[in-house]
Design a protein around this motif. Structure first.
Motif, PDB file in Angstrom:
ATOM      1  N   ILE A   1      37.074  37.301  38.535  1.00 60.81           N
ATOM      2  CA  ILE A   1      37.809  36.042  38.660  1.00 60.81           C
ATOM      3  C   ILE A   1      39.093  36.331  39.421  1.00 60.81           C
ATOM      4  O   ILE A   1      39.858  37.218  39.038  1.00 60.81           O
ATOM      5  CB  ILE A   1      38.136  35.458  37.273  1.00 60.81           C
ATOM      6  CG1 ILE A   1      36.843  35.215  36.490  1.00 60.81           C
ATOM      7  CG2 ILE A   1      38.959  34.189  37.409  1.00 60.81           C
ATOM      8  CD1 ILE A   1      37.058  34.957  35.019  1.00 60.81           C
TER       9      ILE A   1
ATOM     10  N   ILE B   1      31.892  39.874  35.720  1.00 53.51           N
ATOM     11  CA  ILE B   1      32.425  38.637  36.295  1.00 53.51           C
ATOM     12  C   ILE B   1      33.794  38.949  36.879  1.00 53.51           C
ATOM     13  O   ILE B   1      34.659  39.489  36.193  1.00 53.51           O
ATOM     14  CB  ILE B   1      32.523  37.530  35.234  1.00 53.51           C
ATOM     15  CG1 ILE B   1      31.124  37.235  34.671  1.00 53.51           C
ATOM     16  CG2 ILE B   1      33.156  36.279  35.821  1.00 53.51           C
ATOM     17  CD1 ILE B   1      31.122  36.310  33.489  1.00 53.51           C
TER      18      ILE B   1
ATOM     19  N   ILE C   1      40.555  27.848  34.348  1.00 49.89           N
ATOM     20  CA  ILE C   1      40.726  29.043  33.523  1.00 49.89           C
ATOM     21  C   ILE C   1      42.059  28.880  32.813  1.00 49.89           C
ATOM     22  O   ILE C   1      43.082  28.608  33.445  1.00 49.89           O
ATOM     23  CB  ILE C   1      40.740  30.323  34.369  1.00 49.89           C
ATOM     24  CG1 ILE C   1      39.385  30.532  35.001  1.00 49.89           C
ATOM     25  CG2 ILE C   1      41.120  31.522  33.516  1.00 49.89           C
ATOM     26  CD1 ILE C   1      39.311  31.723  35.902  1.00 49.89           C
TER      27      ILE C   1
ATOM     28  N   ILE D   1      37.094  29.829  29.920  1.00 48.98           N
ATOM     29  CA  ILE D   1      36.540  29.804  31.268  1.00 48.98           C
ATOM     30  C   ILE D   1      35.554  28.650  31.371  1.00 48.98           C
ATOM     31  O   ILE D   1      34.592  28.572  30.598  1.00 48.98           O
ATOM     32  CB  ILE D   1      35.842  31.138  31.591  1.00 48.98           C
ATOM     33  CG1 ILE D   1      36.865  32.284  31.508  1.00 48.98           C
ATOM     34  CG2 ILE D   1      35.174  31.084  32.955  1.00 48.98           C
ATOM     35  CD1 ILE D   1      36.276  33.657  31.551  1.00 48.98           C
TER      36      ILE D   1
ATOM     37  N   LYS E   1      33.844  25.735  34.577  1.00 50.90           N
ATOM     38  CA  LYS E   1      33.569  25.645  36.015  1.00 50.90           C
ATOM     39  C   LYS E   1      34.801  25.246  36.811  1.00 50.90           C
ATOM     40  O   LYS E   1      34.969  25.658  37.949  1.00 50.90           O
ATOM     41  CB  LYS E   1      32.452  24.644  36.284  1.00 50.90           C
ATOM     42  CG  LYS E   1      31.108  25.132  35.877  1.00 50.90           C
ATOM     43  CD  LYS E   1      30.028  24.153  36.248  1.00 50.90           C
ATOM     44  CE  LYS E   1      28.705  24.718  35.776  1.00 50.90           C
ATOM     45  NZ  LYS E   1      27.584  23.947  36.253  1.00 50.90           N
TER      46      LYS E   1
ATOM     47  N   SER F   1      38.277  31.925  42.367  1.00 50.17           N
ATOM     48  CA  SER F   1      36.903  32.307  42.699  1.00 50.17           C
ATOM     49  C   SER F   1      36.290  32.953  41.459  1.00 50.17           C
ATOM     50  O   SER F   1      36.978  33.605  40.676  1.00 50.17           O
ATOM     51  CB  SER F   1      36.855  33.254  43.887  1.00 50.17           C
ATOM     52  OG  SER F   1      37.426  34.494  43.557  1.00 50.17           O
ATOM     53  N   TYR F   2      34.981  32.760  41.301  1.00 49.95           N
ATOM     54  CA  TYR F   2      34.253  33.237  40.129  1.00 49.95           C
ATOM     55  C   TYR F   2      32.954  33.836  40.632  1.00 49.95           C
ATOM     56  O   TYR F   2      32.106  33.129  41.172  1.00 49.95           O
ATOM     57  CB  TYR F   2      33.984  32.047  39.206  1.00 49.95           C
ATOM     58  CG  TYR F   2      33.213  32.342  37.941  1.00 49.95           C
ATOM     59  CD1 TYR F   2      33.868  32.641  36.763  1.00 49.95           C
ATOM     60  CD2 TYR F   2      31.826  32.278  37.917  1.00 49.95           C
ATOM     61  CE1 TYR F   2      33.168  32.877  35.592  1.00 49.95           C
ATOM     62  CE2 TYR F   2      31.114  32.515  36.747  1.00 49.95           C
ATOM     63  CZ  TYR F   2      31.789  32.806  35.597  1.00 49.95           C
ATOM     64  OH  TYR F   2      31.096  33.040  34.436  1.00 49.95           O
TER      65      TYR F   2
ATOM     66  N   THR G   1      28.901  28.808  32.961  1.00 47.96           N
ATOM     67  CA  THR G   1      30.341  29.007  33.193  1.00 47.96           C
ATOM     68  C   THR G   1      31.148  28.178  32.197  1.00 47.96           C
ATOM     69  O   THR G   1      32.047  27.427  32.570  1.00 47.96           O
ATOM     70  CB  THR G   1      30.725  28.633  34.639  1.00 47.96           C
ATOM     71  OG1 THR G   1      29.751  29.131  35.526  1.00 47.96           O
ATOM     72  CG2 THR G   1      32.063  29.218  35.022  1.00 47.96           C
TER      73      THR G   1
END
Length: 168
Positions: free
Chosen positions: A120, A118, A74, A69, A71, A105-106, A42
């Motif tokens: 997001i 992915i 963003i 991006i 952890k 949330s990811y 991530t």
């Protein structure tokens, strides 16, 4: 005799092309491993090359636009082309899809042909903000090519084509 020479030349050409193509496989495998590592850790950038608004044609981007991006955050810096249902105050020069979020949330899902999807979702929404982003969907190929779809509450959907890159 001429026939034998032609056959030998054909074999030489075929074996040479096999050697060239097998020489490219380690580079491709290394690139795919690097992309997988970035997705798993991530920590990567989506670098946009083209914007595709819902209304209108594809636009080549000549400036640097990206989404960082990690952890814990963003950071999006992307242009916007399309219809907005809520606009900024008059005289404001801000536009585009520009935000920083630390509450999101990811979710990573397996994508097509070995890639990833992915999803997001920023959780620090403000529906009264004309720049509000509800969801970003990033589809990544094993080779690092990517499509980003941005869904907003107050603007038409827009998508971007680009690549996944590692930056420090």
């Amino acid at each position: 005799m001429k026939r034998l020479i032609k056959i030998l030349m054909l074999l030489a050409i075929v074996s040479g092309s096999v050697n060239l193509s097998s020489g490219q496989n380690p580079k491709k495998a290394a690139r795919q491993a690097a992309i997988k590592n970035m997705v798993d850790s991530t920590h990567f950038y989506f670098s946009a090359d083209y914007a595709i608004p819902q209304r209108g044609g594809m636009k080549h981007l000549t400036s640097i636009y990206d989404v960082k991006i990690t952890k814990d955050s963003i950071i999006a810096y992307l242009p916007y082309y399309g219809q907005a249902y809520m606009a900024p105050d008059p005289g404001t020069t801000e536009g585009g899809i520009k935000f920083t979020s630390t509450n999101f949330s990811y979710k990573v899902n397996p994508g097509k042909k070995g890639g990833w999807e992915i999803i997001i979702k920023p959780k620090d929404h403000n529906i009264t903000d004309w720049r509000d982003v509800q969801q970003m969907i990033l589809n990544i190929s094993p080779d690092g090519y990517a499509s980003l779809y941005v869904l907003s509450s107050n603007r038409d959907q827009i998508s971007f084509q680009g690549n996944i890159v590692a930056k420090e």
